[in-house]
Design an enzyme around this catalytic site. Structure first.
Site, PDB file in Angstrom:
ATOM      1  N   ARG A   1     -10.014   0.755   8.201  1.00 28.80           N
ATOM      2  CA  ARG A   1      -9.551  -0.582   8.546  1.00 28.80           C
ATOM      3  C   ARG A   1     -10.612  -1.383   9.283  1.00 28.80           C
ATOM      4  O   ARG A   1     -10.343  -2.522   9.655  1.00 28.80           O
ATOM      5  CB  ARG A   1      -8.331  -0.442   9.453  1.00 28.80           C
TER       6      ARG A   1
ATOM      7  N   ARG B   1      -0.866  -8.785  13.220  1.00 28.26           N
ATOM      8  CA  ARG B   1      -1.428  -7.786  12.289  1.00 28.26           C
ATOM      9  C   ARG B   1      -2.221  -8.474  11.182  1.00 28.26           C
ATOM     10  O   ARG B   1      -3.260  -7.966  10.740  1.00 28.26           O
ATOM     11  CB  ARG B   1      -0.310  -6.907  11.724  1.00 28.26           C
TER      12      ARG B   1
ATOM     13  N   LYS C   1       0.830  -1.212   0.000  1.00 29.69           N
ATOM     14  CA  LYS C   1       0.000   0.000   0.000  1.00 29.69           C
ATOM     15  C   LYS C   1       0.865   1.264   0.000  1.00 29.69           C
ATOM     16  O   LYS C   1       0.654   2.167  -0.799  1.00 29.69           O
ATOM     17  CB  LYS C   1      -0.929   0.020   1.233  1.00 29.69           C
TER      18      LYS C   1
ATOM     19  N   ARG D   1      10.805  -0.198  11.452  1.00 33.15           N
ATOM     20  CA  ARG D   1       9.681   0.019  12.364  1.00 33.15           C
ATOM     21  C   ARG D   1       9.733  -0.954  13.531  1.00 33.15           C
ATOM     22  O   ARG D   1      10.070  -2.123  13.354  1.00 33.15           O
ATOM     23  CB  ARG D   1       8.358  -0.151  11.612  1.00 33.15           C
TER      24      ARG D   1
ATOM     25  N   ARG E   1      11.619  -5.105   5.400  1.00 34.22           N
ATOM     26  CA  ARG E   1      11.309  -3.703   5.071  1.00 34.22           C
ATOM     27  C   ARG E   1      12.182  -2.729   5.875  1.00 34.22           C
ATOM     28  O   ARG E   1      12.405  -2.912   7.057  1.00 34.22           O
ATOM     29  CB  ARG E   1       9.828  -3.441   5.392  1.00 34.22           C
TER      30      ARG E   1
HETATM   31  P1  ADP Z   1       2.208  -1.870   3.224  1.00 33.65           P
HETATM   32  O1  ADP Z   1       2.190  -0.363   3.217  1.00 33.65           O
HETATM   33  O2  ADP Z   1       1.013  -2.454   2.522  1.00 33.65           O
HETATM   34  O3  ADP Z   1       2.412  -2.454   4.592  1.00 33.65           O
HETATM   35  P2  ADP Z   1       4.801  -1.598   1.837  1.00 33.65           P
HETATM   36  O4  ADP Z   1       4.473  -0.793   0.632  1.00 33.65           O
HETATM   37  O5  ADP Z   1       5.528  -0.933   2.933  1.00 33.65           O
HETATM   38  O6  ADP Z   1       3.479  -2.336   2.376  1.00 33.65           O
HETATM   39  O7  ADP Z   1       5.651  -2.887   1.337  1.00 33.65           O
HETATM   40  C1  ADP Z   1       6.169  -3.822   2.283  1.00 33.65           C
HETATM   41  C2  ADP Z   1       7.602  -4.213   1.860  1.00 33.65           C
HETATM   42  O8  ADP Z   1       7.544  -5.024   0.688  1.00 33.65           O
HETATM   43  C3  ADP Z   1       8.500  -3.028   1.514  1.00 33.65           C
HETATM   44  O9  ADP Z   1       9.815  -3.331   1.984  1.00 33.65           O
HETATM   45  C4  ADP Z   1       8.451  -2.956  -0.019  1.00 33.65           C
HETATM   46  O10 ADP Z   1       9.683  -2.509  -0.541  1.00 33.65           O
HETATM   47  C5  ADP Z   1       8.193  -4.391  -0.416  1.00 33.65           C
HETATM   48  N1  ADP Z   1       7.260  -4.548  -1.539  1.00 33.65           N
HETATM   49  C6  ADP Z   1       6.170  -3.790  -1.836  1.00 33.65           C
HETATM   50  N2  ADP Z   1       5.532  -4.247  -2.936  1.00 33.65           N
HETATM   51  C7  ADP Z   1       6.215  -5.357  -3.344  1.00 33.65           C
HETATM   52  C8  ADP Z   1       6.060  -6.282  -4.449  1.00 33.65           C
HETATM   53  N3  ADP Z   1       5.047  -6.153  -5.319  1.00 33.65           N
HETATM   54  N4  ADP Z   1       6.961  -7.273  -4.540  1.00 33.65           N
HETATM   55  C9  ADP Z   1       7.989  -7.403  -3.650  1.00 33.65           C
HETATM   56  N5  ADP Z   1       8.191  -6.567  -2.604  1.00 33.65           N
HETATM   57  C10 ADP Z   1       7.325  -5.553  -2.454  1.00 33.65           C
HETATM   58  P1  ADP Z   2       0.892  -1.909   7.737  1.00 35.35           P
HETATM   59  O1  ADP Z   2       2.267  -1.959   7.192  1.00 35.35           O
HETATM   60  O2  ADP Z   2       0.588  -3.025   8.705  1.00 35.35           O
HETATM   61  O3  ADP Z   2      -0.166  -1.758   6.723  1.00 35.35           O
HETATM   62  P2  ADP Z   2       0.403   0.749   8.980  1.00 35.35           P
HETATM   63  O4  ADP Z   2       1.599   1.615   8.954  1.00 35.35           O
HETATM   64  O5  ADP Z   2      -0.704   1.058   8.069  1.00 35.35           O
HETATM   65  O6  ADP Z   2       0.918  -0.741   8.795  1.00 35.35           O
HETATM   66  O7  ADP Z   2      -0.177   0.682  10.463  1.00 35.35           O
HETATM   67  C1  ADP Z   2       0.645   0.412  11.573  1.00 35.35           C
HETATM   68  C2  ADP Z   2      -0.205   0.256  12.821  1.00 35.35           C
HETATM   69  O8  ADP Z   2      -0.906   1.494  13.089  1.00 35.35           O
HETATM   70  C3  ADP Z   2      -1.317  -0.798  12.746  1.00 35.35           C
HETATM   71  O9  ADP Z   2      -0.848  -2.099  13.079  1.00 35.35           O
HETATM   72  C4  ADP Z   2      -2.323  -0.260  13.766  1.00 35.35           C
HETATM   73  O10 ADP Z   2      -1.899  -0.524  15.094  1.00 35.35           O
HETATM   74  C5  ADP Z   2      -2.221   1.258  13.567  1.00 35.35           C
HETATM   75  N1  ADP Z   2      -3.193   1.774  12.575  1.00 35.35           N
HETATM   76  C6  ADP Z   2      -2.899   2.367  11.371  1.00 35.35           C
HETATM   77  N2  ADP Z   2      -4.025   2.723  10.731  1.00 35.35           N
HETATM   78  C7  ADP Z   2      -5.053   2.357  11.528  1.00 35.35           C
HETATM   79  C8  ADP Z   2      -6.485   2.428  11.416  1.00 35.35           C
HETATM   80  N3  ADP Z   2      -7.074   2.976  10.324  1.00 35.35           N
HETATM   81  N4  ADP Z   2      -7.235   1.929  12.437  1.00 35.35           N
HETATM   82  C9  ADP Z   2      -6.673   1.384  13.531  1.00 35.35           C
HETATM   83  N5  ADP Z   2      -5.342   1.264  13.707  1.00 35.35           N
HETATM   84  C10 ADP Z   2      -4.522   1.751  12.712  1.00 35.35           C
END
Ligand code: ADP
Ligand code: ADP
Ligand code: ZN
Length: 214
Positions: free
Chosen positions: A88, A172, A13, A161, A127
């Protein structure tokens, strides 16, 4: 144009939201980033959120709805926004509908990034991001061009993180399936949902998203 990116932790995302932000000149609103900023600032919200985030649990709906409500009014959202990490839960999705109505805005597309859970553990544990500009990387899938140097800003400092460990990821993922996955139907039944294959390489996922949007 207003978008939502949905998907479990590690789906991509944040990575994709950053690319769409530049492609369409709309604001990326990451609720995870907003909460991490509250935690670093040591605010009241940050103190409440910290333990929940470290345990891989969601923060209360009222907390996150309060944060996002004010954010949509800022200037950078004039062209539209991409919600990354919100809504969420079904109550958050319902609250978002009310907010959009009040502001005379509407959601254009809800993009669901579909992935296999098992692959998400490796994505999350590998990551890291630039400590200066926040650019996202992965040890194996998205390395900086020059080892140890940020592509975007040249910084040599990186961070990870606190919640990006194998144990918290399992929690999660559970929270995602129990609390977040139901909103897929919520948007599907309104005809807003678009599905993309998030197991493809990063560039292919971006192409799929753009194709679905255009
Ligand atoms: P999210 O925001 O959904 O938690 P991220 O965009 O931070 O996910 O991606 C999680 C990790 O995976 C990051 O280290 C990113 O570089 C990597 N990543 C994201 N998309 C892909 C993909 N399509 N294939 C392989 N690795 C990916
Ligand atoms: P991810 O890589 O898991 O998609 P995020 O950076 O989006 O992680 O979120 C990290 C943490 O922040 C979540 O595990 C949750 O504890 C909190 N969080 C983020 N967005 C929300 C939301 N919309 N509602 C509730 N908790 C949230
Ligand atoms: Zn950087």
């Amino acid at each position: 144009m207003n978008l939502i990116l949905l998907g479990p932790p590690g789906a991509g995302k944040g990575t994709q939201a950053t690319r769409l932000e530049h492609a369409y000149e709309i604001a990326q609103l990451s609720t995870g980033e907003m909460l991490r900023a509250e935690v670093s600032a040591g605010s009241e919200i940050g103190k409440k959120a910290d333990g929940l985030m470290k345990a891989g649990q969601l923060v209360p709906d009222e907390m996150i709805i309060g944060i996002i409500g004010g954010r949509l009014d800022r200037d950078d959202c004039r062209n539209g926004f991409i919600l990354d990490g919100f809504p969420r839960t079904v109550p958050q999705a319902a609250a978002l509908d009310v907010m959009l109505d009040e502001k005379h805005l509407r959601m254009d597309h809800v993009m669901s990034i579909e992935v296999d859970d098992e692959a998400m553990v490796k994505r999350i544990t590998g990551r890291f991001s630039c400590a200066k500009c926040g650019a996202g990387y992965h040890e194996e899938f998205q390395k900086p061009k020059v080892d140890g140097v940020c592509d975007a800003c040249g910084s040599t400092e990186f961070s990870r993180r606190a919640d990006d460990n194998a144990e918290t990821v399992r929690e999660r993922l559970k929270a995602y399936h129990a609390q977040t996955a139901p909103i897929i139907d919520y948007y599907d039944s309104r005809g807003l949902l678009r599905r993309v294959d998030g197991m493809e390489p990063i560039d292919n996922v971006t192409s799929q998203l753009k194709a679905a949007i255009d």
